[in-house]
Enzyme design. Structure first.
Site, short mmCIF file in Angstrom:
data_model
loop_
_atom_site.label_atom_id
_atom_site.label_comp_id
_atom_site.label_asym_id
_atom_site.label_seq_id
_atom_site.Cartn_x
_atom_site.Cartn_y
_atom_site.Cartn_z
N ASP A 16 -12.77 46.77 -14.19
CA ASP A 16 -13.90 47.09 -13.33
C ASP A 16 -13.34 47.62 -12.02
O ASP A 16 -12.63 46.90 -11.31
CB ASP A 16 -14.71 45.80 -13.11
CG ASP A 16 -15.87 45.99 -12.16
OD1 ASP A 16 -15.99 47.06 -11.53
OD2 ASP A 16 -16.66 45.04 -12.04
N ILE A 17 -13.66 48.85 -11.68
CA ILE A 17 -13.04 49.49 -10.51
C ILE A 17 -13.44 48.80 -9.20
O ILE A 17 -12.72 48.90 -8.21
CB ILE A 17 -13.37 51.01 -10.49
CG1 ILE A 17 -12.30 51.77 -9.71
CG2 ILE A 17 -14.76 51.28 -9.96
CD1 ILE A 17 -12.30 53.26 -9.95
N GLY A 38 -24.46 53.39 -13.65
CA GLY A 38 -23.03 53.42 -13.99
C GLY A 38 -22.13 52.86 -12.91
O GLY A 38 -22.47 51.89 -12.23
N VAL A 39 -21.00 53.51 -12.74
CA VAL A 39 -20.01 53.02 -11.78
C VAL A 39 -20.54 53.15 -10.35
O VAL A 39 -20.24 52.32 -9.48
CB VAL A 39 -18.65 53.74 -11.99
CG1 VAL A 39 -18.68 55.18 -11.59
CG2 VAL A 39 -17.53 53.01 -11.27
N ASP A 40 -21.35 54.16 -10.10
CA ASP A 40 -21.98 54.37 -8.78
C ASP A 40 -22.82 53.14 -8.40
O ASP A 40 -22.67 52.59 -7.30
CB ASP A 40 -22.85 55.64 -8.88
CG ASP A 40 -23.27 56.19 -7.54
OD1 ASP A 40 -22.78 55.70 -6.51
OD2 ASP A 40 -24.09 57.14 -7.53
N THR A 128 -17.78 60.89 -17.71
CA THR A 128 -17.77 60.55 -19.15
C THR A 128 -18.82 59.51 -19.54
O THR A 128 -18.86 59.09 -20.69
CB THR A 128 -16.39 60.03 -19.61
OG1 THR A 128 -16.13 58.75 -18.98
CG2 THR A 128 -15.29 61.00 -19.28
N GLY A 129 -19.68 59.12 -18.58
CA GLY A 129 -20.76 58.19 -18.91
C GLY A 129 -22.07 58.94 -18.99
O GLY A 129 -22.30 59.76 -19.89
N1 AR6 Z 1 -15.64 50.30 -13.31
C1 AR6 Z 1 -15.01 51.33 -13.90
N2 AR6 Z 1 -15.64 52.24 -14.68
C2 AR6 Z 1 -16.98 52.08 -14.87
C3 AR6 Z 1 -17.72 51.03 -14.29
C4 AR6 Z 1 -17.00 50.10 -13.48
N3 AR6 Z 1 -17.60 49.09 -12.87
N4 AR6 Z 1 -19.02 51.15 -14.67
C5 AR6 Z 1 -19.09 52.25 -15.48
N5 AR6 Z 1 -17.85 52.79 -15.61
P1 AR6 Z 1 -20.91 56.97 -15.09
P2 AR6 Z 1 -20.90 59.88 -14.70
C6 AR6 Z 1 -17.40 53.97 -16.35
O1 AR6 Z 1 -22.09 57.03 -15.97
O2 AR6 Z 1 -20.82 60.09 -16.16
C7 AR6 Z 1 -24.68 57.69 -11.90
O3 AR6 Z 1 -26.04 57.38 -12.01
C8 AR6 Z 1 -18.26 54.45 -17.50
O4 AR6 Z 1 -18.02 53.67 -18.67
O5 AR6 Z 1 -20.81 55.89 -14.09
O6 AR6 Z 1 -19.97 60.65 -13.81
C9 AR6 Z 1 -24.39 58.62 -10.73
O7 AR6 Z 1 -25.24 58.36 -9.64
C10 AR6 Z 1 -17.74 55.87 -17.66
O8 AR6 Z 1 -16.54 55.90 -18.44
O9 AR6 Z 1 -20.69 58.35 -14.24
C11 AR6 Z 1 -24.65 59.95 -11.33
O10 AR6 Z 1 -26.03 60.27 -11.32
C12 AR6 Z 1 -17.36 56.28 -16.24
O11 AR6 Z 1 -17.36 55.07 -15.48
C13 AR6 Z 1 -24.18 59.80 -12.75
O12 AR6 Z 1 -24.29 58.41 -13.04
C14 AR6 Z 1 -18.33 57.26 -15.60
O13 AR6 Z 1 -19.64 56.93 -16.03
C15 AR6 Z 1 -22.73 60.18 -12.90
O14 AR6 Z 1 -22.39 60.16 -14.27
#
Ligand code: AR6
Length: 188
Positions: A16-17, A38-40, A128-129
């Site tokens: 978890d970042i 997601g991570v945001d 990638t999410g």
């Molecule tokens: N720590 C590390 N990686 C994570 C965590 C975490 N806590 N949570 C999720 N991931 P995503 P995107 C991974 O969807 O595809 C948001 O709503 C996840 O498994 O977070 O760039 C933003 O506001 C995946 O591999 O970001 C944007 O609207 C990676 O982080 C949109 O999502 C990225 O997944 C961005 O989409």
């Protein structure tokens, strides 16, 4: 998996970042900079209101953050010092400049880290999410940019971590780093 390339330690871990105690963690944000899923979502939840306050200041100054660009804020209550917010491309089939835009996310995040003279940075697997970028192609782009950064040797960052949330991504990054390790051993 961990390797050292031209004095830069590069590693892939699963985790978890928001728990990374580094100079900067990177957020996969959206252009509004106002948070999301997601991570945001995880970063804003764990870091508290100070991150969003900084994001509002940036919005007042320059509007949001265009795709492929990056901005830096406090990390609030997180164990890291800063959050670098970058906006990855939405995957749209691959002919809408997605690879260039994703490459720019890594390049501009590292440029900001250099500007702030940071030594350590942790990246999530940007796009990638929710944004649907195919994981193998995204991992190859991320590792290539980091390889070029290390080989160029002009940056301040000496420790780069890819923090993978899911096992698929971890396996892909390990594969990429193994190939990079083999390549750099062959050229010695
Ligand atoms: N720590 C590390 N990686 C994570 C965590 C975490 N806590 N949570 C999720 N991931 P995503 P995107 C991974 O969807 O595809 C948001 O709503 C996840 O498994 O977070 O760039 C933003 O506001 C995946 O591999 O970001 C944007 O609207 C990676 O982080 C949109 O999502 C990225 O997944 C961005 O989409």
């Amino acid at each position: 998996m961990k390797l050292v390339l031209n004095g830069v330690t590069i590693e892939a871990v699963q985790g978890d970042i928001t728990r990374e105690a580094v100079d900067a963690i990177v957020n996969a944000a959206n252009s509004s900079l106002l948070g999301g899923g997601g991570v945001d979502g995880a970063i804003h939840r764990a870091g508290g209101a100070a991150i969003l306050e900084d994001c509002y200041r940036i919005r007042d100054r320059q509007g949001g953050c265009p795709t492929g660009e990056a901005v830096i804020t406090t990390a609030g209550d997180l164990p890291s010092q800063h959050v670098i917010h970058t906006v990855g491309p939405v995957w749209n089939g691959g002919n809408q400049l997605e690879p260039d835009l994703l490459r720019n996310c890594y390049i501009h995040s590292l440029q900001l880290a250099d500007e702030y003279e940071l030594n350590s940075i942790s990246f999530p697997n940007i796009s990638t999410g929710i944004y649907g970028y195919p994981k193998p192609e995204a991992a190859a782009i991320a590792v290539k940019v980091i390889q070029q950064y290390a080989e160029t040797g002009n940056g301040t960052v000496t420790h780069i971590r890819f923090v993978c949330f899911d096992h698929d991504n971890l396996a892909l990054y390990e594969q990429q780093l193994h190939s990079l390790n083999d390549e750099s051993n062959e050229s010695k």
